[in-house]
Motif scaffolding. Structure first.
Motif, PDB file in Angstrom:
ATOM      1  N   VAL A 111       1.163  -1.047  -0.146  1.00  0.00           N
ATOM      2  CA  VAL A 111       0.253  -0.426   0.114  1.00  0.00           C
ATOM      3  C   VAL A 111       0.856   1.602  -0.196  1.00  0.00           C
ATOM      4  N   ASP A 145      -9.176   2.783  -2.147  1.00  0.00           N
ATOM      5  CA  ASP A 145      -9.259   3.679  -0.500  1.00  0.00           C
ATOM      6  C   ASP A 145      -9.034   2.624   0.055  1.00  0.00           C
ATOM      7  N   ASP A 146      -8.232   1.115  -0.650  1.00  0.00           N
ATOM      8  CA  ASP A 146      -7.731   0.014   0.635  1.00  0.00           C
ATOM      9  C   ASP A 146      -6.608   1.055   1.696  1.00  0.00           C
ATOM     10  N   THR A 147      -6.898   0.283   2.870  1.00  0.00           N
ATOM     11  CA  THR A 147      -6.075   0.401   4.347  1.00  0.00           C
ATOM     12  C   THR A 147      -4.900  -1.175   4.153  1.00  0.00           C
ATOM     13  N   THR A 150      -8.374  -3.194   5.202  1.00  0.00           N
ATOM     14  CA  THR A 150      -9.922  -3.818   4.397  1.00  0.00           C
ATOM     15  C   THR A 150      -8.543  -4.620   3.411  1.00  0.00           C
ATOM     16  N   SER A 208      -1.649  10.050   1.790  1.00  0.00           N
ATOM     17  CA  SER A 208      -2.295   8.919   1.212  1.00  0.00           C
ATOM     18  C   SER A 208      -2.049   8.139   1.380  1.00  0.00           C
ATOM     19  N   ARG A 209      -0.791   7.701   0.953  1.00  0.00           N
ATOM     20  CA  ARG A 209      -0.664   5.706   0.849  1.00  0.00           C
ATOM     21  C   ARG A 209       0.146   5.657   2.139  1.00  0.00           C
ATOM     22  N   ARG A 212      -3.400   5.167   4.900  1.00  0.00           N
ATOM     23  CA  ARG A 212      -4.202   4.077   4.163  1.00  0.00           C
ATOM     24  C   ARG A 212      -3.214   2.752   4.689  1.00  0.00           C
ATOM     25  N   ASN A 215      -3.229   2.144   8.708  1.00  0.00           N
ATOM     26  CA  ASN A 215      -4.242   2.389   9.472  1.00  0.00           C
ATOM     27  C   ASN A 215      -4.448   0.642   9.640  1.00  0.00           C
ATOM     28  N   ASP A 233      -8.269   8.441   8.261  1.00  0.00           N
ATOM     29  CA  ASP A 233      -8.700   8.833   6.891  1.00  0.00           C
ATOM     30  C   ASP A 233      -8.678  10.102   6.035  1.00  0.00           C
ATOM     31  N   GLU A 235      -8.290  11.590   1.948  1.00  0.00           N
ATOM     32  CA  GLU A 235      -8.636  11.428  -0.102  1.00  0.00           C
ATOM     33  C   GLU A 235      -7.442  12.482  -0.065  1.00  0.00           C
TER      34      GLU A 235
END
Length: 305
Positions: A111, A145-147, A150, A208-209, A212, A215, A233, A235
């Protein structure tokens, strides 16, 4: 857990090995791992050796006369003596497409690097660090949007499914071992908390990376008036903001551009990030729209130290 559940339904599990109970929570009472709890529910024998380097642990392993030992995120090193106990060896579910991201944190590193794809490799373990021959592999896309959480959940289900298929193939003698290629090898070292500190000089995509990738742990963080502020979180903003340091040339990286019900917009080295959920030290995580009700952010600037 998904692997244990899937194998318990379809295979003959002789025993389950998991790490010893650990102290946790107020008063630090000992807590069993979820794996131990689930195995106990299913009436399976559970062993919790501190290490497989002890003769006692090796004797237990040999006494089970295993065909295969399935290893999933166990967290302890298996010495060669343990690897050689099962008739068909030790088979590992590894959460990457080997040889990319060998090591302890393949999901987080994928990620963080902005990889487009991840996957599961079923591998026969050897003495090296995730260097053994591959028995099966399956790829999945990493969503925008993957953390880590997820993606980990999806890979856990995929790994359980693929391990079941691989064991059935092994039973029928149809598994083909493929050596890992020498090209494309990367390593995924364990995370440390220092990496979670956001550098607002980086561009919005990189930050942003980081949010994610860290998390659910350790959670990306910044500083507001010297206090820790965790970013759960965020974006990337479609409308970029300049991070110029020239007088009159734009906001400095880390500057709050706006704070509204939609989120808290922050200037980065290039572009801007919208924070959606955040947490002051000692408080609960809050949506940005709730956070700004009790925190004035006019002319505020987040810091990296």
């Amino acid at each position: 857990m998904p692997a244990l559940d899937a194998l318990a339904e379809a295979q003959q599990i002789c025993a389950v090995f998991t790490q010893p109970d650990r102290p946790a929570g107020r008063g630090q009472p000992l807590h069993a791992s979820p794996v131990k709890a689930r195995a106990t529910e299913r009436g399976l024998r559970v062993y919790q050796p501190v290490s497989f380097k002890s003769q006692e642990a090796l004797d237990v392993l040999r006494g089970l006369e295993l065909d295969v030992l399935v290893v999933v995120a166990y967290g302890l090193i298996l010495p060669p003596a343990a690897l050689h106990c099962p008739k068909l060896g030790c088979i590992n579910i590894h959460a990457s497409l080997l040889p990319r991201w060998r090591g302890a944190a393949p999901i987080q590193r994928a990620v963080l690097a902005g990889d487009a794809n991840s996957g599961i490799t079923i591998m026969r373990m050897d003495a090296g660090l995730d260097t053994g021959p591959m028995l099966a592999a399956r790829e999945i896309a990493i969503r925008a949007d993957d953390t880590t959480k997820t993606l980990q959940d999806r890979l856990a289900r995929l790994g359980a499914e693929l391990m079941g298929e691989t064991l059935n193939e092994m039973r029928q003698g149809r598994v083909r071992e493929v050596p890992q290629p020498s090209e494309g090898v990367t390593y995924a070292p364990k995370l440390n908390k220092a990496e979670a500190l956001i550098d607002w000089q980086q561009d919005a995509v990189q930050i942003s990376r980081r949010v994610r990738a860290f998390n659910p742990w350790p959670i990306a963080e910044t500083r507001l008036d010297g206090a820790q502020l965790r970013i759960w979180d965020a974006e990337i903003l479609d409308t970029p903001a300049t991070g110029s340091r020239e007088p009159g040339g734009g906001p400095l990286p880390g500057s709050v551009l706006s704070a509204t019900h939609a989120g808290i917009d922050v200037a980065c080295g290039r572009g801007a990030l919208r924070i959606l959920r955040l947490q002051l030290a000692g408080r609960k995580p809050l949506l940005a729209q709730e956070f700004i009700k009790g925190q004035r952010l006019d002319r505020s600037r987040f810091a990296s130290v």
